[in-house]
Design an enzyme around this catalytic site. Structure first.
Site, PDB file in Angstrom:
ATOM      1  N   TYR A  53      32.218  65.074  38.268  1.00 13.18           N
ATOM      2  CA  TYR A  53      31.743  64.675  37.297  1.00 13.18           C
ATOM      3  C   TYR A  53      32.394  65.519  35.596  1.00 13.18           C
ATOM      4  CZ  TYR A  53      27.805  64.446  40.492  1.00 13.18           C
ATOM      5  OH  TYR A  53      26.870  63.860  41.785  1.00 13.18           O
ATOM      6  N   GLY A 239      15.884  55.876  41.263  1.00 16.99           N
ATOM      7  CA  GLY A 239      16.635  54.714  41.242  1.00 16.99           C
ATOM      8  C   GLY A 239      17.319  54.535  39.767  1.00 16.99           C
ATOM      9  N   GLY A 241      16.689  55.170  37.156  1.00 19.31           N
ATOM     10  CA  GLY A 241      15.750  55.138  36.054  1.00 19.31           C
ATOM     11  C   GLY A 241      15.201  54.052  36.279  1.00 19.31           C
ATOM     12  N   GLY A 245      10.423  52.316  34.855  1.00 18.31           N
ATOM     13  CA  GLY A 245       9.977  51.508  34.694  1.00 18.31           C
ATOM     14  C   GLY A 245      10.490  51.006  32.861  1.00 18.31           C
ATOM     15  N   LYS A 246      11.476  51.778  32.431  1.00 14.16           N
ATOM     16  CA  LYS A 246      12.072  51.765  31.123  1.00 14.16           C
ATOM     17  C   LYS A 246      12.836  49.909  30.644  1.00 14.16           C
ATOM     18  CE  LYS A 246      15.789  55.304  31.831  1.00 14.16           C
ATOM     19  NZ  LYS A 246      16.705  56.769  31.510  1.00 14.16           N
TER      20      LYS A 246
END
Length: 347
Positions: A53, A239, A241, A245-246
């Site tokens: 990362y 998921g 993001g 719903g964005k």
């Protein structure tokens, strides 16, 4: 914040875990430190990172930066003992780390030492193998997964070799427990069997993708988790993001993961948005925030040790942590089951 057992280690981890894969790319160091402060104050005692990362994207020049940011926080605050720290050893094939070398006794000691140095700590609570050398059906590879080319004896010999090296790290005090990631039921069962033969530390957890729209864990691995006390550490419980719903109706917010990785690691598909819409509809009809509903649902699963969520911003972190106050009704849970049957495996 509820605490759950981390396998049979005796350690207890919070039901939500702070993920750090954006630390050093989307999330700068100062904000990352503020996130750690806030999460611990809210009752989180579990932080997950990895030697590879940050991501979005993965680059050789940024490898290890997330661990370094955690390390500067550890040094600055002196609070390393206030939380459970998990990190990961990258598997075979990642060119940005060790030129893609497989996990083996030749890599484990130096990799652990590298993480300890970057993290500025004397020990790692949970040391995980990021993915198996033999490959995995994770990362959307399940559609064409074919294990027929695997060599069983080579796999088992490598497991024995790794367990011996891991035991050496336990004996030195460098690591406290061992976990897997992106593993299968068969693979986990073999690690458990060999550990029970006395070859090394017992698997404490499995970190696999799991959310309302990714439920491959629900069958064989769920049964293994419950019967063998190997809890799931769910990554991408939102998921990537999608479940916020964005991204509906083709929207791509500036600075979001999708603006950097348009395919969302293979999760962008013709069917995923209708599946997300079904869950957003359930949340709306019951007056629930979709982020809170998705995380609260993870907490209902009988094999869940902790759900790992990441936040690019402090506001996202604060919003996600409020999910622990939500308990889903039987009616909501049944509607979620119906939506899952109508929209199985959308990516």
């Amino acid at each position: 914040m509820k605490m759950n057992p981390l396998g049979r280690t005796g350690m207890q981890v919070s039901e939500l875990c702070l993920g750090t894969m954006t630390f050093g790319t989307q999330t700068p160091e100062a904000e990352a430190h503020a996130q750690i402060d806030y999460a611990l104050a809210a009752g989180v005692n579990f932080i997950d990172t990895a030697e590879m990362y940050p991501v979005n994207p993965v680059r050789a020049e940024t490898t290890g930066r997330s661990e370094e940011i955690l390390g500067t926080w550890n040094k600055k605050t002196g609070r390393r003992g206030d939380y459970i720290l998990a990190t990961k050893h990258s598997g075979e094939g990642l060119a940005a780390v060790r030129d893609g070398a497989p996990i083996s006794s030749k890599t484990i000691a130096s990799t652990v030492e590298g993480s300890l140095k970057r993290l500025q700590t004397e020990y790692i609570d949970l040391y995980q193998f990021h993915w198996p050398n033999r490959g995995s059906y994770m990362f959307r590879k399940n559609w064409n997964f074919d294990p027929s080319t695997q060599n069983r004896e080579e796999t088992l010999d490598n497991m024995r070799d790794c367990l011996e090296a891991l035991q050496g790290q336990v004996d030195k005090g460098n690591i406290r427990a061992f976990g897997l990631s992106n593993e299968s039921a068969w693979g986990t069962a073999q690690w458990l069997r060999l550990a029970e033969e006395g070859l090394g530390p017992r698997v404490a957890s499995i970190q696999n993708e799991y959310s309302l729209i990714c439920r491959m864990y629900d069958t064989d691995l769920a049964e293994l988790s419950v019967n063998e006390d190997v809890g799931l550490l769910a990554f991408s419980p939102l998921g990537t993001g999608l479940l916020t719903g964005k991204y509906q109706e083709g929207v791509v917010p500036e600075g979001s993961r999708k603006s950097i990785v348009p395919e969302l690691g293979g999760r962008h598909s013709p069917r995923v948005y209708s599946a997300v819409a079904a869950y957003l509809d359930i949340a709306a009809r019951h007056g629930l925030d979709p982020v809170h509903m998705a995380l609260a649902w993870c907490r209902t699963r009988p094999f869940m040790a902790s759900a790992i969520f990441g936040a690019t911003t402090q506001a996202q972190l604060e919003h996600a942590l409020k999910s622990v106050a939500l308990e889903l009704s039987a009616e909501v849970l049944e509607e979620i089951n119906q939506a899952h049957r109508a929209h199985p495996m959308p990516y």
